[in-house]
Scaffold this motif. Sequence first.
Motif, short mmCIF file in Angstrom:
data_model
loop_
_atom_site.label_atom_id
_atom_site.label_comp_id
_atom_site.label_asym_id
_atom_site.label_seq_id
_atom_site.Cartn_x
_atom_site.Cartn_y
_atom_site.Cartn_z
N THR A 1 13.71 -30.69 -9.84
CA THR A 1 14.34 -31.64 -8.93
C THR A 1 15.86 -31.58 -8.99
OG1 THR A 1 14.25 -33.41 -10.58
CG2 THR A 1 12.38 -33.20 -9.07
N SER A 2 16.40 -30.71 -9.82
CA SER A 2 17.86 -30.61 -9.92
C SER A 2 18.35 -29.38 -9.18
CB SER A 2 18.29 -30.54 -11.39
OG SER A 2 17.79 -29.36 -11.99
N GLY A 3 19.61 -29.40 -8.83
CA GLY A 3 20.18 -28.28 -8.09
C GLY A 3 19.67 -28.27 -6.66
N SER A 4 19.80 -27.13 -6.01
CA SER A 4 19.38 -26.97 -4.61
C SER A 4 18.43 -25.79 -4.49
CB SER A 4 20.60 -26.78 -3.71
OG SER A 4 21.48 -27.87 -3.81
N TRP A 5 17.48 -25.73 -5.39
CA TRP A 5 16.60 -24.57 -5.46
C TRP A 5 15.33 -24.75 -4.64
CZ3 TRP A 5 19.10 -20.65 -7.34
CH2 TRP A 5 20.08 -20.84 -8.32
N TYR A 6 14.77 -23.61 -4.28
CA TYR A 6 13.47 -23.56 -3.62
C TYR A 6 12.49 -22.90 -4.58
CZ TYR A 6 15.89 -24.85 0.63
OH TYR A 6 16.63 -25.52 1.56
N TRP A 7 11.48 -23.63 -4.98
CA TRP A 7 10.48 -23.15 -5.94
C TRP A 7 9.34 -22.55 -5.15
CZ3 TRP A 7 12.45 -23.23 -10.72
CH2 TRP A 7 13.55 -24.05 -10.93
N THR A 8 9.10 -21.28 -5.38
CA THR A 8 8.40 -20.43 -4.41
C THR A 8 7.22 -19.70 -5.04
OG1 THR A 8 10.43 -20.14 -3.13
CG2 THR A 8 8.78 -18.39 -2.95
N TRP A 9 6.21 -19.49 -4.21
CA TRP A 9 5.09 -18.61 -4.57
C TRP A 9 5.12 -17.37 -3.68
CZ3 TRP A 9 2.18 -19.25 -8.80
CH2 TRP A 9 2.13 -20.52 -9.39
N ILE A 10 5.04 -16.22 -4.32
CA ILE A 10 4.96 -14.93 -3.65
C ILE A 10 3.79 -14.17 -4.23
CG2 ILE A 10 6.11 -12.68 -3.43
CD1 ILE A 10 8.79 -14.18 -3.32
N ARG A 11 3.10 -13.44 -3.41
CA ARG A 11 2.03 -12.60 -3.93
C ARG A 11 2.19 -11.17 -3.43
NH1 ARG A 11 -3.69 -13.95 -0.80
NH2 ARG A 11 -3.22 -12.78 1.12
N TYR B 1 3.16 -14.53 -8.09
CA TYR B 1 4.39 -14.84 -8.81
C TYR B 1 4.92 -16.21 -8.40
CZ TYR B 1 4.61 -9.76 -9.53
OH TYR B 1 4.34 -8.46 -9.87
N CYS B 2 5.40 -16.97 -9.38
CA CYS B 2 6.21 -18.13 -9.04
C CYS B 2 7.67 -17.75 -9.28
CB CYS B 2 5.82 -19.37 -9.82
SG CYS B 2 5.96 -19.33 -11.62
N CYS B 3 8.54 -18.28 -8.45
CA CYS B 3 9.93 -17.81 -8.41
C CYS B 3 10.84 -18.99 -8.09
CB CYS B 3 10.13 -16.79 -7.29
SG CYS B 3 8.80 -15.64 -7.03
N ARG B 4 12.12 -18.73 -8.27
CA ARG B 4 13.15 -19.66 -7.86
C ARG B 4 14.08 -18.96 -6.88
NH1 ARG B 4 17.69 -21.74 -12.02
NH2 ARG B 4 18.55 -19.70 -11.44
N ASP C 1 16.16 -15.42 -7.30
CA ASP C 1 16.99 -14.98 -8.41
C ASP C 1 16.27 -15.04 -9.75
OD1 ASP C 1 18.90 -17.72 -9.79
OD2 ASP C 1 16.96 -17.77 -8.78
N LEU C 2 15.08 -15.62 -9.75
CA LEU C 2 14.35 -15.77 -11.00
C LEU C 2 12.87 -15.65 -10.72
CD1 LEU C 2 15.06 -16.44 -13.99
CD2 LEU C 2 14.63 -18.83 -13.43
N TRP C 3 12.18 -14.83 -11.54
CA TRP C 3 10.75 -14.58 -11.35
C TRP C 3 9.97 -14.92 -12.61
CZ3 TRP C 3 8.69 -12.10 -6.90
CH2 TRP C 3 9.64 -11.61 -6.00
N GLY C 4 8.74 -15.41 -12.41
CA GLY C 4 7.81 -15.43 -13.51
C GLY C 4 7.28 -14.01 -13.72
N LYS C 5 6.50 -13.82 -14.76
CA LYS C 5 5.98 -12.48 -15.05
C LYS C 5 4.86 -12.08 -14.10
CE LYS C 5 7.26 -12.29 -19.91
NZ LYS C 5 6.80 -12.11 -21.30
N GLY C 6 4.26 -13.07 -13.46
CA GLY C 6 3.17 -12.79 -12.55
C GLY C 6 1.81 -12.93 -13.22
N ILE C 7 0.82 -13.19 -12.41
CA ILE C 7 -0.55 -13.28 -12.89
C ILE C 7 -1.45 -12.56 -11.90
CG2 ILE C 7 -0.86 -15.55 -11.79
CD1 ILE C 7 -2.79 -16.26 -14.09
#
Length: 125
Positions: free
Chosen positions: A30-40, A96-99, A113-119
């Motif tokens: 909830t901080s900053g101005s980020w978009y929390w994203t799912w990519i596959r 992947y979840c990402c920012r 700019d930031l990625w999880g490792k992926g599942i």
Amino acid sequence: QVQLKESGPGLLKPSQTLSLTCTVSGGSITSGSWYWTWIRQPPGKRQEWMGSIAYDGSIYYGPFLKSRTSISRDTSKNPFTLQLISVTPEDTAEYYCCRGSHLPIQVAADGIDLWGKGILVTVSS
């Protein structure tokens, strides 16, 4: 340092619902101005933007899966989640979840700019 980690089942049967959680550590969704994203990314195919939840709680869905996709967040615990209903073998993919700093414009990874490792999620009977 903010880190993202996906969790959830690695194997599903057709018609089941996929539920994935992204745990965010080192920062707040909830901080900053980020978009929390799912990519596959299905095997051998391009990345697909599934959707994003913004810092203010606004939710945006990608055009191809929006009828089956739901994204939510739990601000008390800092994760955000993805649900994909009625899965088929075509939903087999690395998820992947990402920012990101903004919603995608040309490709799914725009602004990320930031990625999880992926599942890896496999859908098979």
